[in-house]
Design an enzyme around this catalytic site. Sequence first.
Site, PDB file in Angstrom:
ATOM      1  N   LYS A 121      38.523  27.061  21.577  1.00  8.81           N
ATOM      2  CA  LYS A 121      39.365  27.745  20.306  1.00  8.81           C
ATOM      3  C   LYS A 121      39.297  26.964  19.051  1.00  8.81           C
ATOM      4  O   LYS A 121      39.484  27.351  18.331  1.00  8.81           O
ATOM      5  CB  LYS A 121      40.723  27.883  21.092  1.00  8.81           C
ATOM      6  CG  LYS A 121      40.892  28.825  22.180  1.00  8.81           C
ATOM      7  CD  LYS A 121      42.390  29.255  22.192  1.00  8.81           C
ATOM      8  CE  LYS A 121      42.605  30.308  23.209  1.00  8.81           C
ATOM      9  NZ  LYS A 121      43.763  30.624  23.711  1.00  8.81           N
ATOM     10  N   LYS A 205      32.173  35.242  29.159  1.00 10.93           N
ATOM     11  CA  LYS A 205      33.384  36.078  29.876  1.00 10.93           C
ATOM     12  C   LYS A 205      33.685  37.206  29.017  1.00 10.93           C
ATOM     13  O   LYS A 205      33.898  37.144  28.001  1.00 10.93           O
ATOM     14  CB  LYS A 205      34.507  34.862  29.768  1.00 10.93           C
ATOM     15  CG  LYS A 205      35.739  35.375  30.852  1.00 10.93           C
ATOM     16  CD  LYS A 205      36.783  34.275  30.286  1.00 10.93           C
ATOM     17  CE  LYS A 205      37.463  34.234  29.148  1.00 10.93           C
ATOM     18  NZ  LYS A 205      38.756  33.690  29.272  1.00 10.93           N
ATOM     19  N   LYS A 208      39.493  39.268  25.789  1.00 12.70           N
ATOM     20  CA  LYS A 208      40.288  40.486  24.495  1.00 12.70           C
ATOM     21  C   LYS A 208      40.088  39.755  23.110  1.00 12.70           C
ATOM     22  O   LYS A 208      40.269  40.677  22.320  1.00 12.70           O
ATOM     23  CB  LYS A 208      41.802  40.547  25.165  1.00 12.70           C
ATOM     24  CG  LYS A 208      42.367  39.001  25.160  1.00 12.70           C
ATOM     25  CD  LYS A 208      43.769  39.395  25.700  1.00 12.70           C
ATOM     26  CE  LYS A 208      44.358  38.035  26.246  1.00 12.70           C
ATOM     27  NZ  LYS A 208      45.361  38.128  27.346  1.00 12.70           N
TER      28      LYS A 208
HETATM   29  P1  TYM Z   1      45.091  34.891  30.190  1.00 14.11           P
HETATM   30  O1  TYM Z   1      46.270  35.604  29.484  1.00 14.11           O
HETATM   31  O2  TYM Z   1      43.892  34.512  29.254  1.00 14.11           O
HETATM   32  O3  TYM Z   1      44.557  35.690  31.244  1.00 14.11           O
HETATM   33  C1  TYM Z   1      45.404  35.997  32.289  1.00 14.11           C
HETATM   34  C2  TYM Z   1      44.595  35.961  33.638  1.00 14.11           C
HETATM   35  O4  TYM Z   1      43.631  37.042  33.741  1.00 14.11           O
HETATM   36  C3  TYM Z   1      42.513  36.144  34.104  1.00 14.11           C
HETATM   37  N1  TYM Z   1      41.127  36.445  33.396  1.00 14.11           N
HETATM   38  C4  TYM Z   1      40.061  36.998  33.988  1.00 14.11           C
HETATM   39  N2  TYM Z   1      39.705  36.933  35.239  1.00 14.11           N
HETATM   40  C5  TYM Z   1      38.318  37.439  35.743  1.00 14.11           C
HETATM   41  N3  TYM Z   1      37.404  37.727  34.755  1.00 14.11           N
HETATM   42  C6  TYM Z   1      37.810  37.680  33.218  1.00 14.11           C
HETATM   43  N4  TYM Z   1      36.922  37.938  32.441  1.00 14.11           N
HETATM   44  C7  TYM Z   1      39.080  37.104  32.896  1.00 14.11           C
HETATM   45  N5  TYM Z   1      39.940  37.005  31.755  1.00 14.11           N
HETATM   46  C8  TYM Z   1      41.089  36.483  31.934  1.00 14.11           C
HETATM   47  C9  TYM Z   1      42.804  34.513  33.836  1.00 14.11           C
HETATM   48  O5  TYM Z   1      42.207  33.791  34.505  1.00 14.11           O
HETATM   49  C10 TYM Z   1      44.176  34.637  34.307  1.00 14.11           C
HETATM   50  O6  TYM Z   1      44.500  34.492  35.473  1.00 14.11           O
HETATM   51  N6  TYM Z   1      46.872  30.084  30.484  1.00 14.11           N
HETATM   52  C11 TYM Z   1      46.761  31.349  31.026  1.00 14.11           C
HETATM   53  C12 TYM Z   1      48.190  31.901  31.034  1.00 14.11           C
HETATM   54  C13 TYM Z   1      49.243  31.086  31.797  1.00 14.11           C
HETATM   55  C14 TYM Z   1      49.271  30.833  33.471  1.00 14.11           C
HETATM   56  C15 TYM Z   1      50.378  30.159  33.585  1.00 14.11           C
HETATM   57  C16 TYM Z   1      48.591  31.450  34.391  1.00 14.11           C
HETATM   58  C17 TYM Z   1      50.282  30.502  31.435  1.00 14.11           C
HETATM   59  N7  TYM Z   1      50.963  29.934  32.274  1.00 14.11           N
HETATM   60  C18 TYM Z   1      51.043  29.603  34.631  1.00 14.11           C
HETATM   61  C19 TYM Z   1      48.836  30.956  35.813  1.00 14.11           C
HETATM   62  C20 TYM Z   1      50.046  30.084  35.949  1.00 14.11           C
HETATM   63  C21 TYM Z   1      45.926  32.186  30.208  1.00 14.11           C
HETATM   64  O7  TYM Z   1      45.810  32.174  28.915  1.00 14.11           O
HETATM   65  O8  TYM Z   1      45.647  33.531  30.749  1.00 14.11           O
END
Ligand code: TYM
Length: 344
Positions: A121, A205, A208
Amino acid sequence: MTDQANAKFTPRVFSGIQPSGNLTLGNYLGALKRFAQKQDEGIETIYCLVDLHAITVWQEPEALKRQTREAAAAFIVSGVDPAKSILFNQSQVSAHAEMAWLLNCVARIGWMYRMTQFKDKTQGKNAENSSLGLLAYPSLMAADILTYHATMVPVGEDQKQHLELTRDIAAKFNHDYGTEFFPIPTPLIEGAATRVMSLKDGTKKMSKSDPSDASRINLTDSADTIAKKFRKAVTDPEPLPESVDGLEARAEARNLVNIYAALADSTPADVIAEFGGKGFGVFKPALADLAVSKLEPISREMARLMADPAEIDRILGEGAARARAIAQPILEQALDLMGMVRSR
Ligand code: TYM
């Protein structure tokens, strides 16, 4: 403490999603769909819209509110039932931010600099000029999980390193304070779609934040858009292989097969059994039809729920109250263990 020692904790699932824009097929297959499955296995499930994480990079305030409600709607239409799971937004439960501060004092700065997501990032930008929150982000994520004594965390592959850090922070707290207060949570990275890739580049990947909208399927895309994006997905010219091994060196083909398998609740081997030897001229339309049949009801239902934002706010408020009831006593114990005077 090993995962075995988690036996003394109630099995509890926690996971979160950032409401920072359009949710994608990656979020759906890698997270939302699996969240509903965990709930239906009868485990206690807690799901969070991590709005405090979202503001580590700039968010337009009004847009953030809308996206948070939209993400809540996406959870519900994906099968997360607010009567069975706890569904809430992070900022309504102040224990997250308080626990994050405690864990900031346990975690080491070097651990944060090593996070690939932080490096990605800030790549090519002035890292010194990114928010302090962006650097501390994984510590807040550890707080999310540990404030509930969660033992299992379903996530996509990209969150693996953050989960390892959460385990390190929990272990260091337990070690420093001579306690087994925190469980060492287990990441659940399972199924055919733990890493859904871009439709334009099989090595990246699906995200969004990708500047190209054609690289991803958004949960709000219309049936026509979904079909068009799959038709135009980048692939090689060969037909699909006769066995799964033949997908190894073919990132784009493998990605589409994995997406098909995850949408159909089958396996890549099943997909190859059906489509092996056939060209993309046959496979892509079949994938587009399947995706539309699964995703169109989701975008339709999301739009219906979004017509009543007050009802979404009510659901999130109720979820927050239930979340607080679990989180607050655990926060109090952590404060006590760290030597803060608690007046009762
Ligand atoms: P975030 O918001 O980027 O994504 C949310 C969830 O979606 C999954 N994901 C994917 N899985 C498969 N293929 C993809 N292309 C893909 N893009 C996103 C992510 O792995 C995630 O499971 N840091 C985390 C949010 C968070 C969190 C937590 C997660 C904050 N606190 C506590 C678990 C537990 C995040 O940015 O996810």
